[in-house]
Every structure is written in C-alpha cells, then in structure tokens.
Design an enzyme around this catalytic site. Structure first.
Site, mmCIF file in Angstrom:
data_model
loop_
_atom_site.group_PDB
_atom_site.id
_atom_site.type_symbol
_atom_site.label_atom_id
_atom_site.label_comp_id
_atom_site.label_asym_id
_atom_site.label_seq_id
_atom_site.Cartn_x
_atom_site.Cartn_y
_atom_site.Cartn_z
ATOM 1 N N TYR A 137 0.854 -1.178 0.000
ATOM 2 C CA TYR A 137 0.000 0.000 0.000
ATOM 3 C C TYR A 137 0.898 1.239 0.000
ATOM 4 O O TYR A 137 1.977 1.246 0.618
ATOM 5 C CB TYR A 137 -0.896 0.032 1.236
ATOM 6 N N ASP A 165 -6.075 0.623 -6.100
ATOM 7 C CA ASP A 165 -7.511 0.910 -6.056
ATOM 8 C C ASP A 165 -8.010 1.225 -4.654
ATOM 9 O O ASP A 165 -9.210 1.158 -4.394
ATOM 10 C CB ASP A 165 -8.311 -0.255 -6.658
ATOM 11 N N HIS A 257 -10.928 -5.629 -6.218
ATOM 12 C CA HIS A 257 -10.673 -5.808 -4.781
ATOM 13 C C HIS A 257 -11.733 -6.709 -4.138
ATOM 14 O O HIS A 257 -12.138 -6.502 -3.004
ATOM 15 C CB HIS A 257 -10.636 -4.450 -4.072
#
Length: 368
Positions: A137, A165, A257
């Site tokens: 991340y 995303d 996701h």
C-alpha cells in the site's frame, strides 16, 4: 446406514464447503468482515455472476489423458496458475495466521503474497522452498514505504504488487453495522508502532495510514526505486493498463478488490478481455475477485490471464482447519483445474489460453 440426512463428507468437495465450515466457527462479525463487500455488495455478487455467464468451448479428440497445470507466474515457478492473494489480518480467523498460509502455499507449490497489513512480521512469511510476492500500500509514511520495499527485496520476494484501487477503504456496511474494529492480536505489525491501528475501525485505520494521493508520478518513483518486477493491482480500465505498461509495469492484476472498493464496478472477469487486447503480450495479467474453483481458473486463462489470485477461500480454509486445511484447499483446486483442463481438451496451460468462450445472453459484449 441409518435414515435421515447423510453425514457431511470428511474432506471438503468444493471450496464453497470451506466457507460453510468457517462460518460455523467464526464470530459473526469476523465472518462478515471477510465475506462482505462495499455498499450494497452489487459488485461482490456480480463477480460470481460473471463467472457463471462465461461458458467454455471444449476441444475434442485432443488425446489429453492428463493435463499439466505447471507454469510460471511473474517469473516464479508454480504448480498451477494460482497464487495466494494478499489479505490483511489472517490472525482474525486462526492464531497461526499468515505463516501457516505461507507454509501451505509452499507445500502446494504456489506463490504466497504477503500483505502490507499482515499481522506477522515479513521475515516470518518467506518459507523455505516457497515463492514470495509482496503487496504494497502507498503509505503516508514514505520512509516506511521504502523500508517495506527494502524488506521485500531482502527476503527474496519475486514481485512487488502495488495496490492502486484503495485511496481509502470502500464503505463496508457489514463492518459499520457490526462496529467492527481491528483487535490487538491481528494488528498489522509491519507498520510503525504508532500505526498498528488496534481498536480502530478498518476504514479509520486505512485512512490514517494510506496516502490517497497516489498518482502516476508515484508509480514512476516506485519503478525507479525497486529492481523487483512491478505489478499494479486493481486495474480495470484498458487505458490505465496501457499507461501502466508504458511506465514500466511488468504485470497487472485485473481486480475490483473482491467487491470491497467501488460498489458497482465492473466484474474483474468482464474487464479482462479488453485489457488483454489493449496490452497484448507486453505484460503478464493476473485476475482476482470471485475465483471459487478450477473451472473459474480455466475461464480466466481462456480470457487471457496468466493466472489468478485466490483470496477468501484461503481464509475459509485457514479458519476451518489451519495450515493442513489450506494445503488441502489448494490441492483440491489443482485437482479441479486438472480435471477441467482435461475435459476441455487443454493438455497444458498454454493450450488452456487458446480455448474459446461464449457469453450468456445479456452479458455486455463490449466489456467481455
């Protein structure tokens, strides 16, 4: 033999069986955290519906007595075109957590993807003989972002998967209704101590640590910063796919996701063909979101994927029986894939990619 309903099989016969078993042993709020999606969960349901609308066209007279599922994913050998997806907080569902899943993946011969929000240190997640990917991340703490990249390289990760995303977490109504918070035993230990987030809601914790301003210029920085193959996870638009490749991405994960970010987003499987058409052979494509069996893996291959990332079924297996159950789940998936390939007349993974598909009426053909 006595009357009444038959006793459940000693071993699961499908990956869906694992979810039933996990639900029976997990606290309801933990089950909801893993199973749930964002908003009204329309994308969560659409992911599965897309697989069900995709019909394979088998080839006959191929002489295929047994199919070979072996391949490579992002340069790493794999016993089948499957890797374990990055998922946070494994310790929520079983005390052995991520190391158990990493060992099971190594035993099954498939890569394991360690997550930024893992509940165990990264140096516990690189088992002997197993291929390791690392999911990153983009953190507000840039120094920690650099440290994570360096740790992934030091531990021999074969690829870096940058999730693109999640500027912030989607609004997950099940978690909000349950008041779900990250318990201390599942807190992400690879962040700085002040960022572990124990006792916070998942969305609140993500907002505190994830930098929402991630942009194409940051991708260029990451590309310069690491020698690892760079993969963007969370791409659904062909134009984004093309730009990523032009900026040096080695691979893409076509993903919404798991239906946990933008509710109403296109199902990953429907987005896959247009992205493959756009990038051609310029990069490797993986797919996640909704994979629940060997035939699903074969569908993804036929539509242009190199392989898939397997998510929730791994956690259901971990919850229901720890490391042995995860190993068993991956072996079950390989058994299903081998049978599906042989029945479709595809002796190997390359042949699987040449199979035809037909979409059920009502499928958006421009997406598919």
């Amino acid at each position: 033999m006595t009357g009444g309903r038959a006793a459940p099989a000693a071993d699961p016969l499908t990956l869906d069986d694992l979810e039933d078993r996990a639900r029976a042993v997990l606290a309801s709020e933990v089950y909801d955290f893993v199973a749930g999606g964002s908003g009204h969960e329309s994308t969560l349901g659409a992911n599965r519906a897309a697989f069900d609308r995709c019909h394979l066209v088998p080839r006959v007279l191929s002489g295929t007595a047994a199919a070979d599922t072996a391949t490579t994913l992002l340069g790493a050998p794999a016993s089948m075109p499957v890797a374990v997806a990055p998922m946070a907080f494994h310790s929520l569902v079983h005390p052995d957590g991520e190391p158990a899943v990493a060992r099971a993946a190594a035993a099954a011969g498939v890569p394991f993807t360690a997550a930024t929000l893992a509940a165990r240190p990264l140096d516990e997640l690189a088992p002997d003989g197993g291929a390791l990917f690392f999911q990153l991340y983009w953190l507000r703490d840039r120094a920690r972002t650099e440290w994570l990249i360096d740790e992934a390289e030091r531990l021999g990760a074969r690829a870096l998967l940058l999730t693109v995303d999640v500027p912030f977490m989607g609004r997950r109504l099940r978690d909000l209704r349950n008041g779900f918070a990250v318990p201390a035993h599942a807190a992400p230990v690879n962040l700085a101590a002040a960022q572990h987030g124990a006792g916070q809601s998942v969305g609140g914790h993500a907002a505190a640590v994830i930098d929402p301003t991630l942009s194409w210029s940051d991708l260029e920085w990451v590309r310069r910063r690491t020698r690892l193959p760079l993969v963007l996870k969370g791409v659904l638009d062909p134009a984004d796919a093309r730009r990523a490749v032009d900026l040096g991405a080695d691979g893409l994960v076509v993903s919404n996701h798991g239906g946990r970010q933008l509710d109403g987003a296109v199902p990953s499987l429907l987005a896959l063909p247009a992205i493959r058409d756009e990038v051609g052979d310029a990069c490797e494509l993986l797919l996640d979101s909704g994979v629940r069996g060997g035939t699903d893996v074969l569908r993804a291959l036929a539509l242009g994927a190199s392989g898939v990332l397997l998510g929730r079924p791994v956690l259901w297996a971990l919850a229901s029986g720890g490391e042995p159950a995860v190993t068993g789940a991956l072996e079950l998936l390989r058994t299903e894939l081998r049978a599906a390939m042989a029945l479709a007349g595809a002796p190997d993974v390359a042949a699987a990619g040449r199979l035809g598909v037909r979409w059920a009426p009502g499928t958006n053909e421009r997406e598919a």
